[in-house]
Design an enzyme around this catalytic site. Sequence first.
Site, PDB file in Angstrom:
ATOM      1  N   ALA A 155      42.559  68.081 -20.550  1.00  0.00           N
ATOM      2  CA  ALA A 155      41.934  66.829 -20.721  1.00  0.00           C
ATOM      3  C   ALA A 155      43.089  65.712 -20.674  1.00  0.00           C
ATOM      4  O   ALA A 155      43.979  65.853 -19.895  1.00  0.00           O
ATOM      5  CB  ALA A 155      41.138  66.822 -22.044  1.00  0.00           C
ATOM      6  N   CYS A 156      42.837  64.976 -21.903  1.00  0.00           N
ATOM      7  CA  CYS A 156      43.838  63.775 -21.827  1.00  0.00           C
ATOM      8  C   CYS A 156      45.361  64.169 -22.173  1.00  0.00           C
ATOM      9  O   CYS A 156      46.288  63.356 -21.826  1.00  0.00           O
ATOM     10  CB  CYS A 156      43.405  62.848 -22.777  1.00  0.00           C
TER      11      CYS A 156
END
Length: 373
Positions: A155-156
């Site tokens: 993800a981020c």
Amino acid sequence: MHNVVISGTGLYTPANSISNDELVASFNAYVQQFNADNAEAIARGEVEALAESSSAFIEKASGIKSRFVVDKEGILDPARMVPRIPERANEQWGILCEMAVAAAEQALARAGKTAADIDGVIVACSNLQRAYPAVAIEVQAALGIQGFGYDMNVACSSATFGIQAAANSVQLGQARAVLMVNPEICTGHLNFRDRDSHFIFGDACTAVIVERADLATSAHQFDVVGTKLLTQFSNNIRNNFGFLNRAAQEGVGARDKLFVQEGRKVFKEVCPMVAELIAVHLQENDLEVAQVQRFWLHQANLNMNLLIARKLLGRDAEPHEAPVILDTYANTSSAGSVIALHKHQDDLPSGALGVLSSFGAGYSIGSVILRKR
């Protein structure tokens, strides 16, 4: 064991930008039409009326003023509110590959390298275009790089995790240099009809060259002093879109097949975790927080970054200590902290310490300590 440096960074930005005012006008037009179409059901209490948004609300909640997007027209169409990105033939380079190549070419030029100097490609991002073949292998082919390539998703935090993976390969002698790229079309998984999140994301791609220090010739080198990663499972940021959706038709089109989050819980839980991880990481490397001249933090929310910096420094950070780019770019997932690094590094003197940190779904948190050469 080889010493490792980051010798080049690159950034690809789409040509289109959407201001808060433009986004709000589209969203409010949708809300007004929805409420008009459902007026009787709303009056009976069977349907909840939608609330309009405002630019002031968006900026106060996030610090975001605009965002770059791959497609503007489809997002701003109140009847659609989804980017229009046509499929390409298998013989054409995919859009993530195209973005990655543009950012990579800039990073290679900044590092003073060519494709012949790179032995590996890592595509690290939140949303991959397909399951296989790996986008990294496609990027490798498009650039003419020999060696290996693979995709990864945290993800981020994908960029910091990708930097550690690249640094490990270089340190162990498995590669002379690795290209790590973060192509993010975040607008593809954003629900533009959700008032609480329709403003959060933008699109961009970043690239980082990680290489052996003894082979580096760039004027923009940072020693990778250390990396530290942490994950802790949480459902507070989630996207359930995947290949098994076709096997459960009752869920097709459901809200959770796009980005969903419990924003207040994320804020409360993640900020202290990030500050603690960075502080511990610095301590493990015999460094003090006061020695750090720059924090390139994940660009998700201005209030989160302000709080994390305050927890670390014991005071509010000066703008140059924790530069903000999300006002212009919005949240670009894994690309955000690298955009901050790319745009705010050249003014640092030799010997300056900086911390690149990302945090997001998982939860996943990464810290990379860098020293300017």
